[in-house]
Enzyme design. Structure first.
Site, PDB file in Angstrom:
ATOM      1  N   LYS A   1       0.815  -1.217   0.000  1.00 30.78           N
ATOM      2  CA  LYS A   1       0.000   0.000   0.000  1.00 30.78           C
ATOM      3  C   LYS A   1       0.852   1.272   0.000  1.00 30.78           C
ATOM      4  O   LYS A   1       0.403   2.304  -0.512  1.00 30.78           O
ATOM      5  CB  LYS A   1      -0.952   0.009   1.203  1.00 30.78           C
ATOM      6  CG  LYS A   1      -1.764  -1.276   1.383  1.00 30.78           C
ATOM      7  CD  LYS A   1      -2.635  -1.608   0.189  1.00 30.78           C
ATOM      8  CE  LYS A   1      -3.180  -3.027   0.280  1.00 30.78           C
ATOM      9  NZ  LYS A   1      -3.754  -3.525  -0.963  1.00 30.78           N
TER      10      LYS A   1
ATOM     11  N   LYS B   1      -1.955   2.461   9.283  1.00 34.22           N
ATOM     12  CA  LYS B   1      -2.292   1.278   8.476  1.00 34.22           C
ATOM     13  C   LYS B   1      -1.052   0.471   8.132  1.00 34.22           C
ATOM     14  O   LYS B   1       0.039   1.024   8.009  1.00 34.22           O
ATOM     15  CB  LYS B   1      -2.976   1.706   7.172  1.00 34.22           C
ATOM     16  CG  LYS B   1      -4.309   2.423   7.368  1.00 34.22           C
ATOM     17  CD  LYS B   1      -4.978   2.723   6.040  1.00 34.22           C
ATOM     18  CE  LYS B   1      -6.316   3.410   6.262  1.00 34.22           C
ATOM     19  NZ  LYS B   1      -7.012   3.676   4.988  1.00 34.22           N
TER      20      LYS B   1
ATOM     21  N   GLY C   1      -8.128  -3.916   3.429  1.00 35.87           N
ATOM     22  CA  GLY C   1      -9.388  -4.438   3.924  1.00 35.87           C
ATOM     23  C   GLY C   1      -9.567  -4.283   5.417  1.00 35.87           C
ATOM     24  O   GLY C   1     -10.401  -4.951   6.014  1.00 35.87           O
TER      25      GLY C   1
ATOM     26  N   TYR D   1      -7.504  10.869   9.121  1.00 35.50           N
ATOM     27  CA  TYR D   1      -8.746  10.112   9.222  1.00 35.50           C
ATOM     28  C   TYR D   1      -9.885  10.882   8.565  1.00 35.50           C
ATOM     29  O   TYR D   1     -10.143  12.036   8.903  1.00 35.50           O
ATOM     30  CB  TYR D   1      -9.073   9.841  10.692  1.00 35.50           C
ATOM     31  CG  TYR D   1     -10.371   9.088  10.894  1.00 35.50           C
ATOM     32  CD1 TYR D   1     -10.578   7.844  10.301  1.00 35.50           C
ATOM     33  CD2 TYR D   1     -11.392   9.613  11.680  1.00 35.50           C
ATOM     34  CE1 TYR D   1     -11.763   7.153  10.480  1.00 35.50           C
ATOM     35  CE2 TYR D   1     -12.586   8.925  11.869  1.00 35.50           C
ATOM     36  CZ  TYR D   1     -12.761   7.695  11.268  1.00 35.50           C
ATOM     37  OH  TYR D   1     -13.937   7.016  11.445  1.00 35.50           O
TER      38      TYR D   1
ATOM     39  N   HIS E   1     -17.565   4.721   0.651  1.00 33.58           N
ATOM     40  CA  HIS E   1     -16.627   3.833  -0.037  1.00 33.58           C
ATOM     41  C   HIS E   1     -17.152   3.660  -1.460  1.00 33.58           C
ATOM     42  O   HIS E   1     -18.177   3.011  -1.666  1.00 33.58           O
ATOM     43  CB  HIS E   1     -16.559   2.493   0.696  1.00 33.58           C
ATOM     44  CG  HIS E   1     -15.710   1.470   0.015  1.00 33.58           C
ATOM     45  ND1 HIS E   1     -14.660   0.846   0.639  1.00 33.58           N
ATOM     46  CD2 HIS E   1     -15.740   0.976  -1.231  1.00 33.58           C
ATOM     47  CE1 HIS E   1     -14.082   0.013  -0.214  1.00 33.58           C
ATOM     48  NE2 HIS E   1     -14.733   0.065  -1.355  1.00 33.58           N
TER      49      HIS E   1
ATOM     50  N   ARG F   1      -8.141  -8.007  -8.790  1.00 38.42           N
ATOM     51  CA  ARG F   1      -8.895  -9.252  -9.005  1.00 38.42           C
ATOM     52  C   ARG F   1     -10.334  -8.916  -9.394  1.00 38.42           C
ATOM     53  O   ARG F   1     -10.740  -7.761  -9.347  1.00 38.42           O
ATOM     54  CB  ARG F   1      -8.936 -10.045  -7.696  1.00 38.42           C
ATOM     55  CG  ARG F   1      -9.577  -9.220  -6.585  1.00 38.42           C
ATOM     56  CD  ARG F   1     -10.004 -10.021  -5.385  1.00 38.42           C
ATOM     57  NE  ARG F   1     -10.904  -9.243  -4.554  1.00 38.42           N
ATOM     58  CZ  ARG F   1     -10.539  -8.336  -3.654  1.00 38.42           C
ATOM     59  NH1 ARG F   1      -9.255  -8.076  -3.457  1.00 38.42           N
ATOM     60  NH2 ARG F   1     -11.431  -7.665  -2.964  1.00 38.42           N
TER      61      ARG F   1
ATOM     62  N   VAL G   1     -16.291  -9.620  -5.487  1.00 36.04           N
ATOM     63  CA  VAL G   1     -17.560 -10.258  -5.135  1.00 36.04           C
ATOM     64  C   VAL G   1     -18.727  -9.507  -5.787  1.00 36.04           C
ATOM     65  O   VAL G   1     -19.635 -10.105  -6.352  1.00 36.04           O
ATOM     66  CB  VAL G   1     -17.745 -10.275  -3.592  1.00 36.04           C
ATOM     67  CG1 VAL G   1     -19.112 -10.847  -3.225  1.00 36.04           C
ATOM     68  CG2 VAL G   1     -16.638 -11.055  -2.914  1.00 36.04           C
TER      69      VAL G   1
HETATM   70  C1  MV4 Z   1      -9.926   4.893   6.198  1.00 32.30           C
HETATM   71  C2  MV4 Z   1     -11.053   5.476   6.813  1.00 32.30           C
HETATM   72  C3  MV4 Z   1     -10.991   6.820   7.112  1.00 32.30           C
HETATM   73  N1  MV4 Z   1      -9.867   7.523   6.849  1.00 32.30           N
HETATM   74  N2  MV4 Z   1      -8.835   5.642   5.953  1.00 32.30           N
HETATM   75  C4  MV4 Z   1     -11.533   0.401   6.173  1.00 32.30           C
HETATM   76  C5  MV4 Z   1     -11.187  -0.700   5.252  1.00 32.30           C
HETATM   77  C6  MV4 Z   1      -9.924  -0.313   4.580  1.00 32.30           C
HETATM   78  N3  MV4 Z   1      -9.964  -0.672   3.199  1.00 32.30           N
HETATM   79  C7  MV4 Z   1      -9.819   1.167   4.779  1.00 32.30           C
HETATM   80  N4  MV4 Z   1     -10.822   1.538   5.715  1.00 32.30           N
HETATM   81  C8  MV4 Z   1     -10.958   2.831   6.104  1.00 32.30           C
HETATM   82  N5  MV4 Z   1      -9.902   3.610   5.848  1.00 32.30           N
HETATM   83  C9  MV4 Z   1      -8.826   6.920   6.295  1.00 32.30           C
HETATM   84  N6  MV4 Z   1      -7.727   7.636   6.057  1.00 32.30           N
HETATM   85  C10 MV4 Z   1     -12.149   4.678   7.062  1.00 32.30           C
HETATM   86  C11 MV4 Z   1     -12.108   3.346   6.731  1.00 32.30           C
HETATM   87  C12 MV4 Z   1     -13.260   2.591   7.097  1.00 32.30           C
HETATM   88  C13 MV4 Z   1     -14.154   2.111   6.139  1.00 32.30           C
HETATM   89  C14 MV4 Z   1     -13.931   2.297   4.794  1.00 32.30           C
HETATM   90  C15 MV4 Z   1     -14.804   1.825   3.877  1.00 32.30           C
HETATM   91  C16 MV4 Z   1     -15.943   1.142   4.285  1.00 32.30           C
HETATM   92  C17 MV4 Z   1     -16.172   0.918   5.610  1.00 32.30           C
HETATM   93  C18 MV4 Z   1     -15.286   1.387   6.564  1.00 32.30           C
HETATM   94  C19 MV4 Z   1     -15.538   1.183   7.911  1.00 32.30           C
HETATM   95  C20 MV4 Z   1     -14.663   1.649   8.831  1.00 32.30           C
HETATM   96  C21 MV4 Z   1     -13.516   2.349   8.435  1.00 32.30           C
END
Ligand code: MV4
Length: 501
Positions: A116, A158, A164, A202, A208, A292, A295
């Site tokens: 990443k 992260k 994920g 954050y 998403h 990939r 789903v």
């Molecule tokens: C984040 C975020 C907020 N800010 N990054 C969760 C899964 C992973 N792929 C990245 N994720 C997140 N990254 C930043 N900088 C919030 C999440 C996140 C989230 C993202 C998409 C769908 C659901 C989520 C649930 C909690 C946190």
């Protein structure tokens, strides 16, 4: 030319891939573990090869066993599906070193996006906005604190090898920062054998949104619009839809272009997904790229008319894309609900076991991608997803009402499922209005987990029959009117069934 494909997967996605192969006149080879002898993918494939014990670490994840099975059956290509070995660059290399076609991107593209930190660097260079945060890897605590001051709280820590949601830490207070940093590091080391971490600002209540891309080996790259996947719990998606309720035509054009630039920057080949976080002001940030088939690919298929598996196979065979960007458009609206064998009333505990009865929804605008059947026993070893229910509508409202009636038709007996929980989501006014973000499940947990006001009958209709037979055998007089316990029962918590005898 590809004449025979080995599917290095199981469950609904193996069935899904076999279906496209058959329509293309391509032979299919299934691989299966001990627990999967009676799986539908084994029945549907032209040939099937046993690859070992039930645990995936001893079967579906053993690269050499998969390649050996392909060589023994003369398969000229391997489709990895999703999960398992689908994003394993060493597997792609191993397959190609045996002169077998890997249906997927080059190993280097997988590696670059799997890391990443390198993905963030490459995207920045390609002009794709990333979440504000660190560039390169954080080495010492001092450097980390300096970065923290420049980004500002709150931050997310992260794992570079993660994705994920694995190994993530959210930090609101400076005093928690170093502890979170070090625990993220050790968790990442334990999980991935790599303690490289990075820090992002954050984004408080993001959406998403991901873009589907297709790229061929001749340099053609197209996108197939977006999917909104904000309804998740514990980083597991539950509902996906396309178009996104918050998307505008301008934003779609811009993000689509960025998605194509992202794919080009790693010389991508095949089907891929660019994930973005989108905030309330419609600022968007690259999050990760999935190298990939995903789903949730069927909702994109439904609104674009493109069979993504067929395109993957055509691309792997060296053909040019079958579509140009200008001819693609989004026809109506599609929703997907993931149906899991789990118990929403018991902390979503997996509920594997014997499917005693099953009736799946049908009719106009409905698609189910599944692999279970009456008499099938869901193994304990794998993901508890049973099927995906996809509905289409001319409008979002129609797709939702069609989803609701399809969930009502869905009848599974013998195991617990998430079907009733999904029905509740479909009826929450904020969902119907398209007002939701990644916190939707927490925001609405009071309603979603409220006790039933009626006794839900999630077990067996035959219980009623047995009870009636008992009444009859015991010569209990009822005067043709159902006695109290029977008449209060509801089927599927919705349709009142009046039973007369
Ligand atoms: C984040 C975020 C907020 N800010 N990054 C969760 C899964 C992973 N792929 C990245 N994720 C997140 N990254 C930043 N900088 C919030 C999440 C996140 C989230 C993202 C998409 C769908 C659901 C989520 C649930 C909690 C946190």
């Amino acid at each position: 030319m590809i004449r025979k494909v080995l599917i290095a997967n199981r469950g609904e996605i193996a069935v899904r891939i076999i279906r496209s192969c058959r329509e293309m006149g391509i032979g299919t080879v299934a691989v299966f573990s001990d627990a999967d002898r009676k799986s539908l993918h084994v029945r549907y494939a032209d040939e099937a090869i046993h690859i070992g014990p039930s645990p995936s670490a001893e079967s579906y994840l053993v690269k050499e066993k998969i390649v050996e099975a392909a060589k023994r059956t003369g398969a000229d290509a391997i489709h990895p599906g999703y999960g398992f070995l689908s994003e394993n660059a060493d597997f792609a290399d191993l397959v190609r070193s045996e002169d077998i076609i890997f249906i997927g991107p080059q190993a280097d593209s997988i590696r670059l996006m799997g890391d990443k930190i390198s993905a963030r660097t490459i995207m920045t260079q390609a002009g794709v906005p990333v979440v504000p945060g660190t560039t390169g890897k954080i080495t010492g605590e001092k450097e980390a604190l300096k970065v923290l001051n420049s980004i500002g709280l709150p931050v997310m820590i992260k794992a570079s090898a993660g994705g994920g949601g694995k190994g993530m830490r959210l930090v609101y207070n400076q005093k928690d920062f170093l502890k979170a940093l070090n625990s993220a590091r050790s968790e990442s080391m334990a999980a991935f054998g790599d303690d490289a971490i990075y820090i992002e600002k954050y984004i408080q209540s993001p959406h998403h949104i991901e873009f589907q891309v297709l790229a061929d080996s001749h340099g053609n790259v197209i996108h197939l619009f977006e999917r909104e996947c904000s309804i998740q719990r514990r980083h597991q998606k539950i509902i996906e839809e396309t178009p996104s309720p918050i998307m505008t035509p301008e934003l779609r054009r811009e993000m689509g272009e960025k998605a194509i630039a992202a794919a080009r920057s790693v010389n991508y080949e095949g089907a891929g997904t660019i994930e973005f976080l989108v905030d309330d002001n419609l600022n968007y940030y690259f999050l990760e790229m999935n190298t990939r088939l995903q789903v949730e690919h069927p909702i994109t298929e439904r609104v674009t008319g493109v069979d993504l598996v067929k395109e993957q196979i055509r691309i792997a065979a060296g053909k040019e894309l079958g579509y140009r960007q200008e001819e693609l458009f989004q026809d109506g609206h599609a929703l997907e609900c993931r149906i899991y064998a789990e118990d929403p009333d018991n902390n979503f505990m997996p509920s594997p076991g014997l499917i005693r009865k099953i009736t799946e929804p049908m009719g106009f605008g409905v698609r189910t991608d599944g692999y279970v059947y009456e008499g099938y026993e869901i193994p304990v070893y794998y993901d508890p997803m049973i099927s995906k229910l996809i509905t289409w509508g001319k409008t979002r409202d129609e797709a939702i009402t069609r989803m609701l009636r399809s969930l009502e038709e869905y009848y599974i007996m013998g195991i617990r499922t998430s079907i009733d929980f999904l029905k509740r989501i479909m009826e929450i006014p904020d969902f119907v209005k398209g007002k939701y973000d990644t916190h939707f499940i927490e925001t609405h947990e009071k309603v979603l987990f409220a006790p039933y006001d009626d006794m839900p009958l999630t077990e067996d209709l035959s219980m009623i029959v047995a009870y009636l037979e008992y009444l009859e055998k015991a010569k209990i007089k009822t005067n043709g009117v159902p006695s109290q316990p029977v008449s209060n029962w509801k089927i599927q918590n919705r349709n009142q069934h009046l039973v007369r005898w």
